[in-house]
Enzyme design. Structure first.
Site, PDB file in Angstrom:
ATOM      1  N   MET A  18       0.825  -1.201   0.000  1.00 42.54           N
ATOM      2  CA  MET A  18       0.000   0.000   0.000  1.00 42.54           C
ATOM      3  C   MET A  18       0.866   1.260   0.000  1.00 42.54           C
ATOM      4  SD  MET A  18      -2.893  -1.352  -0.219  1.00 42.54           S
ATOM      5  CE  MET A  18      -3.991   0.036  -0.086  1.00 42.54           C
ATOM      6  N   ASP A  37      10.630   3.482   5.715  1.00 38.76           N
ATOM      7  CA  ASP A  37      10.331   2.174   6.311  1.00 38.76           C
ATOM      8  C   ASP A  37      11.445   1.835   7.294  1.00 38.76           C
ATOM      9  OD1 ASP A  37       8.291  -0.312   5.228  1.00 38.76           O
ATOM     10  OD2 ASP A  37       9.934  -0.883   6.561  1.00 38.76           O
ATOM     11  N   GLU A  96      -0.938  -2.959  10.187  1.00 29.35           N
ATOM     12  CA  GLU A  96      -2.259  -2.670  10.768  1.00 29.35           C
ATOM     13  C   GLU A  96      -2.358  -3.168  12.218  1.00 29.35           C
ATOM     14  OE1 GLU A  96      -4.101  -0.698   9.326  1.00 29.35           O
ATOM     15  OE2 GLU A  96      -6.212  -1.195   9.457  1.00 29.35           O
ATOM     16  N   LYS A 101       0.234   1.972  15.553  1.00 30.74           N
ATOM     17  CA  LYS A 101      -0.306   3.254  15.041  1.00 30.74           C
ATOM     18  C   LYS A 101      -0.258   4.305  16.167  1.00 30.74           C
ATOM     19  CE  LYS A 101      -2.323   1.345  11.207  1.00 30.74           C
ATOM     20  NZ  LYS A 101      -1.814   1.427   9.889  1.00 30.74           N
ATOM     21  N   SER A 124      -7.263   0.388   7.343  1.00 32.11           N
ATOM     22  CA  SER A 124      -8.467  -0.162   6.718  1.00 32.11           C
ATOM     23  C   SER A 124      -9.519  -0.448   7.766  1.00 32.11           C
ATOM     24  CB  SER A 124      -8.127  -1.434   5.956  1.00 32.11           C
ATOM     25  OG  SER A 124      -7.496  -2.352   6.821  1.00 32.11           O
ATOM     26  N   HIS A 150      -7.992   6.100   2.860  1.00 37.43           N
ATOM     27  CA  HIS A 150      -7.935   4.650   2.653  1.00 37.43           C
ATOM     28  C   HIS A 150      -7.866   4.327   1.156  1.00 37.43           C
ATOM     29  CE1 HIS A 150     -10.162   0.556   3.340  1.00 37.43           C
ATOM     30  NE2 HIS A 150      -8.870   0.389   3.188  1.00 37.43           N
ATOM     31  N   ASN A 153      -5.935  -1.717  -3.072  1.00 43.09           N
ATOM     32  CA  ASN A 153      -4.874  -2.489  -3.693  1.00 43.09           C
ATOM     33  C   ASN A 153      -5.354  -3.114  -5.017  1.00 43.09           C
ATOM     34  OD1 ASN A 153      -2.421  -3.800  -3.874  1.00 43.09           O
ATOM     35  ND2 ASN A 153      -3.001  -5.472  -2.509  1.00 43.09           N
ATOM     36  N   GLU A 162     -11.199   6.171   0.117  1.00 44.68           N
ATOM     37  CA  GLU A 162     -12.264   6.368   1.117  1.00 44.68           C
ATOM     38  C   GLU A 162     -11.718   7.377   2.131  1.00 44.68           C
ATOM     39  OE1 GLU A 162     -13.132   2.739   3.304  1.00 44.68           O
ATOM     40  OE2 GLU A 162     -15.267   3.160   3.278  1.00 44.68           O
ATOM     41  N   ASN A 200     -14.931  -1.946   3.961  1.00 46.63           N
ATOM     42  CA  ASN A 200     -14.723  -3.252   4.584  1.00 46.63           C
ATOM     43  C   ASN A 200     -15.949  -3.759   5.326  1.00 46.63           C
ATOM     44  OD1 ASN A 200     -12.224  -4.144   3.713  1.00 46.63           O
ATOM     45  ND2 ASN A 200     -11.231  -2.571   4.944  1.00 46.63           N
TER      46      ASN A 200
HETATM   47  N1  3HC Z   1       0.342  -2.625  -9.353  1.00 50.64           N
HETATM   48  C1  3HC Z   1       0.144  -1.827 -10.415  1.00 50.64           C
HETATM   49  N2  3HC Z   1      -0.556  -2.187 -11.489  1.00 50.64           N
HETATM   50  C2  3HC Z   1      -1.083  -3.412 -11.491  1.00 50.64           C
HETATM   51  C3  3HC Z   1      -0.925  -4.309 -10.419  1.00 50.64           C
HETATM   52  C4  3HC Z   1      -0.167  -3.867  -9.314  1.00 50.64           C
HETATM   53  N3  3HC Z   1       0.040  -4.638  -8.235  1.00 50.64           N
HETATM   54  N4  3HC Z   1      -1.583  -5.447 -10.720  1.00 50.64           N
HETATM   55  C5  3HC Z   1      -2.131  -5.283 -11.917  1.00 50.64           C
HETATM   56  N5  3HC Z   1      -1.847  -4.042 -12.369  1.00 50.64           N
HETATM   57  C6  3HC Z   1      -2.269  -3.471 -13.636  1.00 50.64           C
HETATM   58  C7  3HC Z   1      -1.641  -4.202 -14.767  1.00 50.64           C
HETATM   59  O1  3HC Z   1      -0.376  -3.645 -15.086  1.00 50.64           O
HETATM   60  C8  3HC Z   1      -2.648  -4.034 -15.878  1.00 50.64           C
HETATM   61  O2  3HC Z   1      -2.483  -2.813 -16.555  1.00 50.64           O
HETATM   62  P1  3HC Z   1      -2.107  -2.841 -18.117  1.00 50.64           P
HETATM   63  O3  3HC Z   1      -2.927  -3.918 -18.748  1.00 50.64           O
HETATM   64  O4  3HC Z   1      -2.462  -1.483 -18.579  1.00 50.64           O
HETATM   65  O5  3HC Z   1      -0.683  -3.145 -18.108  1.00 50.64           O
HETATM   66  C9  3HC Z   1      -3.993  -3.917 -15.178  1.00 50.64           C
HETATM   67  O6  3HC Z   1      -3.679  -3.642 -13.789  1.00 50.64           O
HETATM   68  C10 3HC Z   1      -4.758  -5.191 -15.272  1.00 50.64           C
HETATM   69  O7  3HC Z   1      -3.929  -6.229 -14.790  1.00 50.64           O
HETATM   70  P2  3HC Z   1      -3.927  -7.703 -15.359  1.00 50.64           P
HETATM   71  O8  3HC Z   1      -4.262  -7.677 -16.820  1.00 50.64           O
HETATM   72  O9  3HC Z   1      -2.650  -8.343 -14.965  1.00 50.64           O
HETATM   73  O10 3HC Z   1      -5.012  -8.477 -14.533  1.00 50.64           O
HETATM   74  P3  3HC Z   1      -6.528  -8.170 -14.303  1.00 50.64           P
HETATM   75  O11 3HC Z   1      -7.196  -7.602 -15.513  1.00 50.64           O
HETATM   76  O12 3HC Z   1      -7.045  -9.416 -13.704  1.00 50.64           O
HETATM   77  O13 3HC Z   1      -6.534  -7.027 -13.201  1.00 50.64           O
HETATM   78  C11 3HC Z   1      -6.661  -6.371 -10.946  1.00 50.64           C
HETATM   79  C12 3HC Z   1      -5.891  -7.181 -11.974  1.00 50.64           C
HETATM   80  C13 3HC Z   1      -6.593  -4.885 -11.286  1.00 50.64           C
HETATM   81  C14 3HC Z   1      -5.989  -6.633  -9.614  1.00 50.64           C
HETATM   82  C15 3HC Z   1      -8.165  -6.850 -10.979  1.00 50.64           C
HETATM   83  O14 3HC Z   1      -8.220  -8.234 -10.827  1.00 50.64           O
HETATM   84  C16 3HC Z   1      -9.005  -6.230  -9.894  1.00 50.64           C
HETATM   85  O15 3HC Z   1      -9.488  -5.115 -10.013  1.00 50.64           O
HETATM   86  N6  3HC Z   1      -9.201  -6.981  -8.797  1.00 50.64           N
HETATM   87  C17 3HC Z   1      -9.973  -6.514  -7.633  1.00 50.64           C
HETATM   88  C18 3HC Z   1      -9.065  -5.741  -6.742  1.00 50.64           C
HETATM   89  C19 3HC Z   1      -9.771  -5.248  -5.523  1.00 50.64           C
HETATM   90  O16 3HC Z   1     -10.926  -5.508  -5.264  1.00 50.64           O
HETATM   91  N7  3HC Z   1      -9.016  -4.490  -4.719  1.00 50.64           N
HETATM   92  C20 3HC Z   1      -9.494  -3.992  -3.465  1.00 50.64           C
HETATM   93  C21 3HC Z   1      -8.999  -4.877  -2.394  1.00 50.64           C
HETATM   94  S1  3HC Z   1      -9.619  -4.388  -0.823  1.00 50.64           S
HETATM   95  C22 3HC Z   1      -8.511  -3.259  -0.284  1.00 50.64           C
HETATM   96  O17 3HC Z   1      -7.501  -2.984  -0.859  1.00 50.64           O
HETATM   97  C23 3HC Z   1      -8.885  -2.578   0.986  1.00 50.64           C
HETATM   98  C24 3HC Z   1      -8.251  -3.161   2.199  1.00 50.64           C
HETATM   99  O18 3HC Z   1      -8.659  -2.372   3.275  1.00 50.64           O
HETATM  100  C25 3HC Z   1      -8.553  -4.590   2.497  1.00 50.64           C
END
Ligand code: 3HC
Length: 294
Positions: A18, A37, A96, A101, A124, A150, A153, A162, A200
């Protein structure tokens, strides 16, 4: 008070997934980033990922080579706390843990005397009001400039920020946070300071329910994921997403919901907890619900 446009340097505490992402989007938005870090290895990993992602953006034609180089040059990597002193905005993205914190925000309040420096946290699940109280104990009045910022990822991809206002956060700090998120290319949405905020509170019970469905033999993880991706157009099914977030983080957030909302319906599913006990934490350990070694 300075506006979001006048923020020159953001200090990001914690160079994990993050924090590294936040530093990267600060830099690509033209803001200097100090990536701090306690572990040099985390900084090295963040730097390598920044270089890789910028190279990919150039390759894909989303960025000019010169702009990518300038963005990379805007990021300073350091294990020295005092190097953050020149920043005019802070985003904390450390592990976390409420005790950690607390320690960090007491110290941040003492380090950043200037009342215009916003002390944001990427937590989060931990109460912003509680973190504000920690800052207040470090310096009187500092609680007013603590706010939740917030990110999601992967930070460079996900549009949402958020924005969570604690009990002591001022309106001015809230507005400047919203403006800064927009400047960083994000879509901010506000939430109040209740356990899990909005994201969340809604997401984690869905993931938890998927574990119950699996545990009760309703279906297998691959099918449950397929049902949610194909039927609900979620980019990832609940198990892939849980592995991506970290199963330990999912349990931790469920605990915060159960405790903060004082309701047992938010208790983490026993199967989810068992996987964590077995060390199957998801992508980061190579195995969670799914096996990533294959
Ligand atoms: N960093 C930067 N860019 C990334 C990346 C990363 N870690 N992972 C993927 N990407 C980029 C890729 O480079 C790609 O861009 P490009 O095609 O222009 O090069 C684009 O994202 C799509 O990646 P992929 O083609 O490899 O794979 P997907 O189409 O399956 O996409 C994803 C990957 C964006 C992670 C998609 O699966 C997604 O949106 N997943 C859901 C993620 C989600 O819900 N996140 C929230 C989590 S909850 C949270 O964070 C909150 C916490 O409090 C818990």
């Amino acid at each position: 008070m300075p506006t979001a446009d006048t923020v020159n340097t953001i200090a990001v505490l914690g160079a994990g997934q993050m924090g590294g992402g936040i530093a990267q989007i600060a830099a690509t938005s033209g803001i200097d980033a100090i990536c701090y870090d306690v572990q040099q290895a985390s900084l090295d990993k963040a730097k390598a990922l920044h270089e890789k992602l910028m190279a990919r953006a150039v390759e894909k034609g989303r960025m000019e080579r010169g702009d990518a180089d300038s963005a990379l040059q805007r990021i300073v990597y350091t294990t020295n706390w005092d190097d953050m002193g020149e920043a005019d905005w802070v985003v904390e993205a450390a592990t976390e843990r409420a005790d950690l914190k607390h320690e960090i925000f007491v110290k941040l309040a003492q380090t950043f005397e200037n009342p215009s420096v916003v002390l944001a946290t990427n937590t989060s699940s931990i109460s912003i009001t509680q973190i504000g109280a920690s800052a207040e104990s470090g310096r009187s009045g500092a609680g007013e400039r603590v706010i939740g910022m917030h990110f999601f990822n992967p930070v460079p991809v996900m549009k949402l920020v958020e924005v969570i206002k604690g009990l002591t956060t001022t309106e001015d700090v809230t507005q400047r946070t919203i403006d800064l998120a927009v400047r960083m290319g994000k879509d901010p949405h506000a939430a109040n300071d209740r356990a899990g905020f909005v994201s969340n509170r809604v997401l984690m019970p869905m993931i938890n329910e998927a574990f119950y469905a699996w545990m009760e033999g309703v279906s297998e993880p691959e099918d449950i994921d397929a049902i949610m991706t194909k039927g609900m157009a979620h980019p990832m099914g609940p198990f892939r997403l849980a592995d991506f977030i970290g199963l330990d983080t999912c349990v931790h957030i469920m605990d915060v919901l159960a405790e903060g909302l004082n309701n047992d319906r938010y208790r983490a599913c026993p199967l989810l907890k068992n996987l964590v006990t077995a060390g199957r934490l998801g992508n980061k350990t190579g195995r969670g619900v799914f096996d990533y070694a294959k």
